[in-house]
Design a protein around this motif. Structure first.
Motif, PDB file in Angstrom:
ATOM      1  N   ASP A  86       0.766  -1.746   0.378  1.00 26.11           N
ATOM      2  CA  ASP A  86       0.084  -0.047   0.233  1.00 26.11           C
ATOM      3  C   ASP A  86       0.833   1.309  -0.188  1.00 26.11           C
ATOM      4  N   LYS A  87       0.383   2.395  -0.441  1.00 25.41           N
ATOM      5  CA  LYS A  87       0.949   3.607  -0.317  1.00 25.41           C
ATOM      6  C   LYS A  87       1.693   3.685   0.664  1.00 25.41           C
ATOM      7  N   ASP A  88       1.034   3.846   1.998  1.00 28.66           N
ATOM      8  CA  ASP A  88       1.469   4.635   2.951  1.00 28.66           C
ATOM      9  C   ASP A  88       2.551   3.323   3.343  1.00 28.66           C
ATOM     10  N   GLU A  89       2.636   2.431   2.786  1.00 27.24           N
ATOM     11  CA  GLU A  89       3.786   1.713   3.194  1.00 27.24           C
ATOM     12  C   GLU A  89       4.531   1.510   2.377  1.00 27.24           C
ATOM     13  N   TRP A  90       5.096   2.149   1.052  1.00 29.82           N
ATOM     14  CA  TRP A  90       5.964   2.727   0.276  1.00 29.82           C
ATOM     15  C   TRP A  90       6.760   4.122  -0.005  1.00 29.82           C
ATOM     16  N   GLU A  91       5.886   4.663   1.097  1.00 23.77           N
ATOM     17  CA  GLU A  91       5.670   6.496   0.715  1.00 23.77           C
ATOM     18  C   GLU A  91       6.751   6.810   1.680  1.00 23.77           C
ATOM     19  N   ARG A  92       7.462   6.005   2.549  1.00 25.75           N
ATOM     20  CA  ARG A  92       7.784   6.569   3.647  1.00 25.75           C
ATOM     21  C   ARG A  92       9.926   6.650   2.832  1.00 25.75           C
ATOM     22  N   PHE A  93       9.567   5.088   1.304  1.00 28.86           N
ATOM     23  CA  PHE A  93      11.463   5.004   1.030  1.00 28.86           C
ATOM     24  C   PHE A  93      11.058   6.622   0.071  1.00 28.86           C
ATOM     25  N   SER A  94      10.102   6.763  -0.664  1.00 32.58           N
ATOM     26  CA  SER A  94      10.053   7.765  -1.872  1.00 32.58           C
ATOM     27  C   SER A  94      10.573   9.092  -2.244  1.00 32.58           C
ATOM     28  N   HIS A  95      11.445   9.296  -2.326  1.00 36.16           N
ATOM     29  CA  HIS A  95      12.132  10.933  -2.488  1.00 36.16           C
ATOM     30  C   HIS A  95      12.518  10.944  -4.349  1.00 36.16           C
ATOM     31  N   PHE A  96      12.094  12.060  -4.647  1.00 37.35           N
ATOM     32  CA  PHE A  96      11.979  12.700  -5.539  1.00 37.35           C
ATOM     33  C   PHE A  96      13.064  13.497  -5.679  1.00 37.35           C
ATOM     34  N   ASP A  97      13.529  13.839  -7.174  1.00 35.50           N
ATOM     35  CA  ASP A  97      14.799  15.294  -7.233  1.00 35.50           C
ATOM     36  C   ASP A  97      14.257  16.224  -8.075  1.00 35.50           C
ATOM     37  N   PRO A  98      13.829  16.929  -8.994  1.00 35.19           N
ATOM     38  CA  PRO A  98      13.728  17.165  -9.932  1.00 35.19           C
ATOM     39  C   PRO A  98      15.661  17.564 -11.096  1.00 35.19           C
ATOM     40  N   SER A  99      16.030  17.922 -10.273  1.00 35.16           N
ATOM     41  CA  SER A  99      17.605  18.127 -10.763  1.00 35.16           C
ATOM     42  C   SER A  99      17.528  16.025 -12.044  1.00 35.16           C
ATOM     43  N   ARG A 100      17.740  15.216 -11.331  1.00 30.93           N
ATOM     44  CA  ARG A 100      18.070  14.407 -11.889  1.00 30.93           C
ATOM     45  C   ARG A 100      16.130  13.320 -12.242  1.00 30.93           C
ATOM     46  N   LYS A 101      16.537  12.647 -13.159  1.00 29.77           N
ATOM     47  CA  LYS A 101      15.150  12.000 -14.189  1.00 29.77           C
ATOM     48  C   LYS A 101      14.571  10.821 -13.757  1.00 29.77           C
ATOM     49  N   TYR A 102      15.444  10.279 -12.594  1.00 30.73           N
ATOM     50  CA  TYR A 102      14.855   9.637 -11.473  1.00 30.73           C
ATOM     51  C   TYR A 102      15.844   9.735 -10.835  1.00 30.73           C
ATOM     52  N   THR A 103      15.785   8.411  -8.752  1.00 30.88           N
ATOM     53  CA  THR A 103      16.285   8.246  -8.266  1.00 30.88           C
ATOM     54  C   THR A 103      15.502   6.881  -7.572  1.00 30.88           C
ATOM     55  N   ARG A 104      16.989   6.631  -6.838  1.00 28.21           N
ATOM     56  CA  ARG A 104      16.678   4.844  -6.615  1.00 28.21           C
ATOM     57  C   ARG A 104      16.566   5.185  -4.627  1.00 28.21           C
ATOM     58  N   ASN A 105      16.538   4.371  -4.251  1.00 31.42           N
ATOM     59  CA  ASN A 105      16.379   4.506  -3.116  1.00 31.42           C
ATOM     60  C   ASN A 105      15.747   3.175  -2.436  1.00 31.42           C
ATOM     61  N   LEU A 106      16.827   3.026  -1.366  1.00 29.45           N
ATOM     62  CA  LEU A 106      17.054   1.542  -1.370  1.00 29.45           C
ATOM     63  C   LEU A 106      15.891   1.443   0.259  1.00 29.45           C
ATOM     64  N   ILE A 107      15.269   0.227  -0.126  1.00 23.66           N
ATOM     65  CA  ILE A 107      14.100  -0.371   0.798  1.00 23.66           C
ATOM     66  C   ILE A 107      14.620  -1.136   1.915  1.00 23.66           C
ATOM     67  N   SER A 108      15.828  -2.269   1.059  1.00 27.30           N
ATOM     68  CA  SER A 108      15.993  -3.613   1.905  1.00 27.30           C
ATOM     69  C   SER A 108      16.859  -4.374   0.438  1.00 27.30           C
ATOM     70  N   THR A 109      18.345  -4.665   1.621  1.00 26.81           N
ATOM     71  CA  THR A 109      19.001  -5.617   1.272  1.00 26.81           C
ATOM     72  C   THR A 109      19.969  -6.469   2.376  1.00 26.81           C
ATOM     73  N   ASP A 110      19.976  -7.701   1.933  1.00 26.58           N
ATOM     74  CA  ASP A 110      21.065  -8.493   2.519  1.00 26.58           C
ATOM     75  C   ASP A 110      22.506  -8.847   1.859  1.00 26.58           C
ATOM     76  N   SER A 111      22.536  -7.878   0.748  1.00 25.15           N
ATOM     77  CA  SER A 111      23.795  -8.001   0.722  1.00 25.15           C
ATOM     78  C   SER A 111      24.424  -8.993   0.167  1.00 25.15           C
ATOM     79  N   GLU A 112      23.623 -10.393  -0.106  1.00 28.76           N
ATOM     80  CA  GLU A 112      23.391 -11.195  -0.698  1.00 28.76           C
ATOM     81  C   GLU A 112      23.181 -11.910  -1.207  1.00 28.76           C
ATOM     82  N   THR A 113      21.953 -11.867  -1.494  1.00 24.48           N
ATOM     83  CA  THR A 113      20.893 -12.317  -2.616  1.00 24.48           C
ATOM     84  C   THR A 113      19.720 -11.148  -3.566  1.00 24.48           C
ATOM     85  N   TYR A 114      20.041 -10.148  -2.799  1.00 23.29           N
ATOM     86  CA  TYR A 114      18.690  -9.537  -3.504  1.00 23.29           C
ATOM     87  C   TYR A 114      18.861  -8.515  -2.956  1.00 23.29           C
TER      88      TYR A 114
END
Length: 234
Positions: A86-114
């Protein structure tokens, strides 16, 4: 991409969406209830349950692929379809920057599989043509519409030729890996932003990009840059 039907951690046993370790106490009970083959008493998964289940699901998929001697993604895709976001879950990770085409925002990683990223696309902006890590990429549209242009190499001309164009709107899910071709993604809207969820396996720091599709044999190497981690702009 093939359409699918309708957290940095020092301790790899902890899958954290946020740095407070809020998931660590849930892992032992949830892992007993979630079937990593995509079948369980839980019809749906929350974001926290999803990232807890991911590493074992990916390992099972890799073992199955090795046994079958072919590439497959069905176990991971089944898990991905069960994610209710739901939007209330992903919205806290959502950051736009008008100077960039798009932004990559890390939600989670285990540094090994995903690695799980939220991409925020400004209107009328696109990525370069690029490849993917060996297990591929799963995508879901959280908001707006994105377009995919897929390319294959013409060995005779050394060009990347567009073989597919598709639109994906709210809720659409898709998958791609390199045997299917390379692709670029874009937000085709002139005034509406878009947000997409991307699961990459395994994690990656670099990828090949093609700035000139007329020279398929001469890609460039691009380093992935994160705009935010766990909801905080870097």
């Amino acid at each position: 991409m093939t359409t699918l039907p309708l957290i940095n951690t020092n301790d790899r046993n902890r899958m954290s969406l946020v740095q407070d370790g809020s998931l660590s106490n849930k892992k032992s009970t949830l892992s007993n209830d979630i079937s990593f083959t995509g079948h369980s008493s839980y019809e749906d998964l929350t974001l926290e349950e999803f990232v807890i289940a991911l590493p074992e699901t990916i390992r099972k998929q890799e073992k199955k692929n090795e046994r079958d001697k072919q590439h497959g993604e069905e176990l991971i895709s089944a898990l991905f379809r069960r994610l209710i976001l739901d939007k209330d879950e992903w919205e806290r990770f959502s950051h736009f920057d008008p100077s960039r085409k798009y932004t990559r925002n890390l939600i989670s990683t285990d540094s090994e599989t995903y690695t799980l990223l939220l991409l925020c696309w400004n209107p009328n902006c696109s990525s370069p043509i690029h490849d993917h890590p060996c297990n591929g990429c799963w995508m879901r549209v959280c908001e707006g519409t994105v377009a995919e242009s897929r390319f294959v190499k013409d060995d005779d001309t050394d060009k990347l030729v567009c073989s597919h164009y598709g639109l994906y709107s709210d809720g659409a899910m898709a998958y791609i890996e390199d045997s299917m071709g390379y692709h670029k993604m874009e937000n085709p809207s002139q005034n509406v932003p878009a947000v997409t969820l991307h699961l990459y396996s395994p994690p990656f720091q670099n990828c090949k990009i093609w700035l000139n599709p007329e020279k398929a044999s001469k890609p460039s190497l691009s380093t992935m840059c994160l705009y935010s981690e766990y909801g905080t702009i870097i």
